[in-house]
Design a protein around this motif. Structure first.
Motif, mmCIF file in Angstrom:
data_model
loop_
_atom_site.group_PDB
_atom_site.id
_atom_site.type_symbol
_atom_site.label_atom_id
_atom_site.label_comp_id
_atom_site.label_asym_id
_atom_site.label_seq_id
_atom_site.Cartn_x
_atom_site.Cartn_y
_atom_site.Cartn_z
ATOM 1 N N ALA A 12 0.829 -1.209 0.000
ATOM 2 C CA ALA A 12 0.000 0.000 0.000
ATOM 3 C C ALA A 12 0.864 1.259 0.000
ATOM 4 O O ALA A 12 0.543 2.249 -0.668
ATOM 5 C CB ALA A 12 -0.928 0.002 1.220
ATOM 6 N N THR A 13 1.974 1.213 0.733
ATOM 7 C CA THR A 13 2.897 2.355 0.760
ATOM 8 C C THR A 13 3.503 2.588 -0.617
ATOM 9 O O THR A 13 3.572 3.733 -1.103
ATOM 10 C CB THR A 13 4.021 2.115 1.783
ATOM 11 N N LEU A 14 3.931 1.518 -1.244
ATOM 12 C CA LEU A 14 4.525 1.628 -2.579
ATOM 13 C C LEU A 14 3.502 2.139 -3.588
ATOM 14 O O LEU A 14 3.803 3.024 -4.403
ATOM 15 C CB LEU A 14 5.069 0.270 -3.024
ATOM 16 N N LEU A 15 2.275 1.619 -3.530
ATOM 17 C CA LEU A 15 1.238 2.023 -4.474
ATOM 18 C C LEU A 15 0.866 3.487 -4.291
ATOM 19 O O LEU A 15 0.847 4.258 -5.274
ATOM 20 C CB LEU A 15 -0.006 1.150 -4.292
ATOM 21 N N THR A 16 0.578 3.893 -3.061
ATOM 22 C CA THR A 16 0.154 5.278 -2.832
ATOM 23 C C THR A 16 1.292 6.260 -3.097
ATOM 24 O O THR A 16 1.073 7.358 -3.608
ATOM 25 C CB THR A 16 -0.368 5.463 -1.395
ATOM 26 N N GLY A 17 2.509 5.850 -2.762
ATOM 27 C CA GLY A 17 3.648 6.713 -3.052
ATOM 28 C C GLY A 17 3.846 6.917 -4.540
ATOM 29 O O GLY A 17 4.111 8.033 -5.004
ATOM 30 N N THR A 18 3.695 5.834 -5.297
ATOM 31 C CA THR A 18 3.855 5.914 -6.751
ATOM 32 C C THR A 18 2.750 6.754 -7.380
ATOM 33 O O THR A 18 3.008 7.604 -8.245
ATOM 34 C CB THR A 18 3.851 4.504 -7.362
ATOM 35 N N LEU A 19 1.509 6.524 -6.946
ATOM 36 C CA LEU A 19 0.387 7.287 -7.497
ATOM 37 C C LEU A 19 0.496 8.767 -7.125
ATOM 38 O O LEU A 19 0.196 9.647 -7.934
ATOM 39 C CB LEU A 19 -0.937 6.713 -6.986
ATOM 40 N N GLY A 20 0.918 9.038 -5.890
ATOM 41 C CA GLY A 20 1.086 10.429 -5.465
ATOM 42 C C GLY A 20 2.156 11.139 -6.273
ATOM 43 O O GLY A 20 1.983 12.291 -6.673
ATOM 44 N N TYR A 21 3.246 10.423 -6.528
ATOM 45 C CA TYR A 21 4.318 10.994 -7.349
ATOM 46 C C TYR A 21 3.813 11.256 -8.772
ATOM 47 O O TYR A 21 4.092 12.306 -9.355
ATOM 48 C CB TYR A 21 5.508 10.037 -7.391
ATOM 49 N N PRO A 58 -7.846 2.658 3.287
ATOM 50 C CA PRO A 58 -8.345 1.321 3.645
ATOM 51 C C PRO A 58 -7.472 0.179 3.131
ATOM 52 O O PRO A 58 -7.628 -0.967 3.583
ATOM 53 C CB PRO A 58 -9.733 1.287 2.991
ATOM 54 N N LEU A 59 -6.575 0.451 2.190
ATOM 55 C CA LEU A 59 -5.677 -0.589 1.695
ATOM 56 C C LEU A 59 -4.667 -1.019 2.752
ATOM 57 O O LEU A 59 -4.150 -2.141 2.704
ATOM 58 C CB LEU A 59 -4.918 -0.110 0.452
ATOM 59 N N PHE A 60 -4.389 -0.155 3.708
ATOM 60 C CA PHE A 60 -3.428 -0.496 4.755
ATOM 61 C C PHE A 60 -4.064 -1.474 5.751
ATOM 62 O O PHE A 60 -5.277 -1.478 5.943
ATOM 63 C CB PHE A 60 -2.951 0.763 5.471
ATOM 64 N N SER A 61 -3.247 -2.276 6.367
ATOM 65 C CA SER A 61 -3.733 -3.346 7.244
ATOM 66 C C SER A 61 -4.314 -2.785 8.542
ATOM 67 O O SER A 61 -4.057 -1.627 8.898
ATOM 68 C CB SER A 61 -2.581 -4.300 7.579
ATOM 69 N N VAL A 68 2.169 4.142 10.470
ATOM 70 C CA VAL A 68 3.562 4.551 10.266
ATOM 71 C C VAL A 68 3.944 4.360 8.800
ATOM 72 O O VAL A 68 4.600 5.212 8.196
ATOM 73 C CB VAL A 68 4.509 3.756 11.181
ATOM 74 N N PHE A 69 3.523 3.233 8.221
ATOM 75 C CA PHE A 69 3.788 3.002 6.798
ATOM 76 C C PHE A 69 3.098 4.064 5.954
ATOM 77 O O PHE A 69 3.687 4.600 5.009
ATOM 78 C CB PHE A 69 3.302 1.611 6.397
ATOM 79 N N CYS A 70 1.851 4.381 6.309
ATOM 80 C CA CYS A 70 1.098 5.384 5.561
ATOM 81 C C CYS A 70 1.777 6.751 5.658
ATOM 82 O O CYS A 70 1.874 7.487 4.665
ATOM 83 C CB CYS A 70 -0.333 5.459 6.101
ATOM 84 N N ALA A 71 2.259 7.088 6.842
ATOM 85 C CA ALA A 71 2.881 8.394 7.050
ATOM 86 C C ALA A 71 4.212 8.525 6.323
ATOM 87 O O ALA A 71 4.699 9.651 6.116
ATOM 88 C CB ALA A 71 3.089 8.647 8.548
ATOM 89 N N ILE A 112 4.767 22.627 5.140
ATOM 90 C CA ILE A 112 3.890 22.552 6.312
ATOM 91 C C ILE A 112 2.726 21.601 6.046
ATOM 92 O O ILE A 112 2.336 20.802 6.904
ATOM 93 C CB ILE A 112 3.359 23.957 6.670
ATOM 94 N N TYR A 113 2.185 21.651 4.840
ATOM 95 C CA TYR A 113 1.057 20.809 4.437
ATOM 96 C C TYR A 113 1.384 19.327 4.610
ATOM 97 O O TYR A 113 0.627 18.579 5.235
ATOM 98 C CB TYR A 113 0.719 21.129 2.980
ATOM 99 N N VAL A 114 2.519 18.882 4.064
ATOM 100 C CA VAL A 114 2.848 17.452 4.147
ATOM 101 C C VAL A 114 3.220 17.056 5.563
ATOM 102 O O VAL A 114 2.975 15.912 5.971
ATOM 103 C CB VAL A 114 3.957 17.059 3.145
ATOM 104 N N CYS A 115 3.787 17.985 6.329
ATOM 105 C CA CYS A 115 4.101 17.681 7.723
ATOM 106 C C CYS A 115 2.827 17.505 8.545
ATOM 107 O O CYS A 115 2.741 16.590 9.391
ATOM 108 C CB CYS A 115 4.968 18.792 8.321
ATOM 109 N N ILE A 116 1.842 18.369 8.316
ATOM 110 C CA ILE A 116 0.559 18.221 9.010
ATOM 111 C C ILE A 116 -0.120 16.934 8.589
ATOM 112 O O ILE A 116 -0.690 16.210 9.428
ATOM 113 C CB ILE A 116 -0.346 19.435 8.723
ATOM 114 N N LEU A 117 -0.054 16.597 7.316
ATOM 115 C CA LEU A 117 -0.637 15.352 6.831
ATOM 116 C C LEU A 117 -0.003 14.151 7.536
ATOM 117 O O LEU A 117 -0.715 13.257 8.026
ATOM 118 C CB LEU A 117 -0.443 15.250 5.316
ATOM 119 N N ALA A 118 1.314 14.124 7.630
ATOM 120 C CA ALA A 118 2.002 13.028 8.305
ATOM 121 C C ALA A 118 1.635 12.983 9.786
ATOM 122 O O ALA A 118 1.382 11.902 10.351
ATOM 123 C CB ALA A 118 3.510 13.169 8.137
ATOM 124 N N ALA A 119 1.585 14.144 10.426
ATOM 125 C CA ALA A 119 1.262 14.202 11.851
ATOM 126 C C ALA A 119 -0.152 13.714 12.131
ATOM 127 O O ALA A 119 -0.393 12.967 13.093
ATOM 128 C CB ALA A 119 1.445 15.631 12.367
#
Length: 243
Positions: A12-21, A58-61, A68-71, A112-119
């Motif tokens: 899920a991390t690989l997929l979302t990271g690739t799609l986001g990029y 929802p793809l994440f377990s 943590v993987f999602c972040a 700031i946007y991506v930091c808030i998203l991760a937090a």
């Protein structure tokens, strides 16, 4: 943490990271080719990145620690933005998300946007309404307010403010619709449940109230709405959408 959960989260991390990029690359390419201005490309990425990312949560377990993987996805984007702002990475990305074309701006609002998203992922994750609602107000509400305000707000400014009625209306409508959509999606996928029985009508009314109040807060010329809007959205969601 089973092997199956680990594989699921890595995938899920690989997929979302690739799609986001790919999404960011498509918008920056449109900017490079002259189809979008830097202000438009900046706000398109701002408006759509978080809600599109949330659709894949929802793809994440269900394992403890899956957030943590999602972040990792927004954390890696934070690194990309930092490097781009220093001229050591993707200069086209930095230019596409800056107001003036200055690379240093990538280390401002977008960072700031991506930091808030991760937090918010790490603190709230998908099982609470606070993070979901806070991110919708920050991304969709604030993003549409800027996009629509620039296009349609010159003839209807708020007295004494560098804001417009058109922009505030777009904030209210956009944030309301995104809150309802994200909450209903998480309910459907079994990631979220409310502590009280809420009908679809109840969800719409409460979402509209949050959208209205955060749109009003965005007009207050005090503080930074990159922080105040998502914090207010999260606080209101805790009260109106208890889990």
């Amino acid at each position: 943490y089973t092997d199956a959960f680990l594989q699921r989260d890595l995938g899920a991390t690989l997929l979302t990271g690739t799609l986001g990029y790919g999404f960011a690359k498509a918008v920056t390419s449109a900017f490079d080719m002259g189809y979008l201005t830097s202000k438009e490309s900046r706000k398109i990425i701002h408006t759509l990145s978080a809600p599109l990312f949330i659709l894949f949560w929802p793809l994440f377990s269900p394992a403890q620690g899956s957030q943590v993987f999602c972040a990792l996805v927004p954390m890696l984007n934070a690194v990309r933005l930092y490097l781009a702002s220093k001229g050591e990475g993707e200069s086209s990305l930095a230019k596409a998300i800056s107001r003036s074309g200055d690379l240093q701006e990538a280390f401002g609002g977008p960072f700031i946007y991506v930091c808030i998203l991760a937090a918010y992922i790490l603190v709230f994750w998908r099982s609470t309404s606070a993070g979901l609602v806070g991110l919708c107000t920050m991304a969709v509400g604030d993003g549409l307010a800027d996009l629509v305000g620039r296009k349609c707000g010159k003839s209807n400014p708020w007295p004494g403010l560098d804001k417009s009625v058109a922009g505030s209306t777009a904030f209210w409508i956009g944030s309301t619709m995104s809150i309802v959509g994200v909450l209903q999606w998480m309910l459907y996928c079994g990631c979220l449940s409310f502590a009280v029985d809420l009908s679809t009508y109840d969800i719409w009314i409460r979402a509209a109230l949050i959208g209205f109040l955060t749109a009003a807060l965005e007009l207050v010329p005090v503080g930074d709405d990159n922080y105040s809007v998502p914090l207010a959205g999260a606080a209101l969601a805790t009260v109106l959408f208890p889990v």
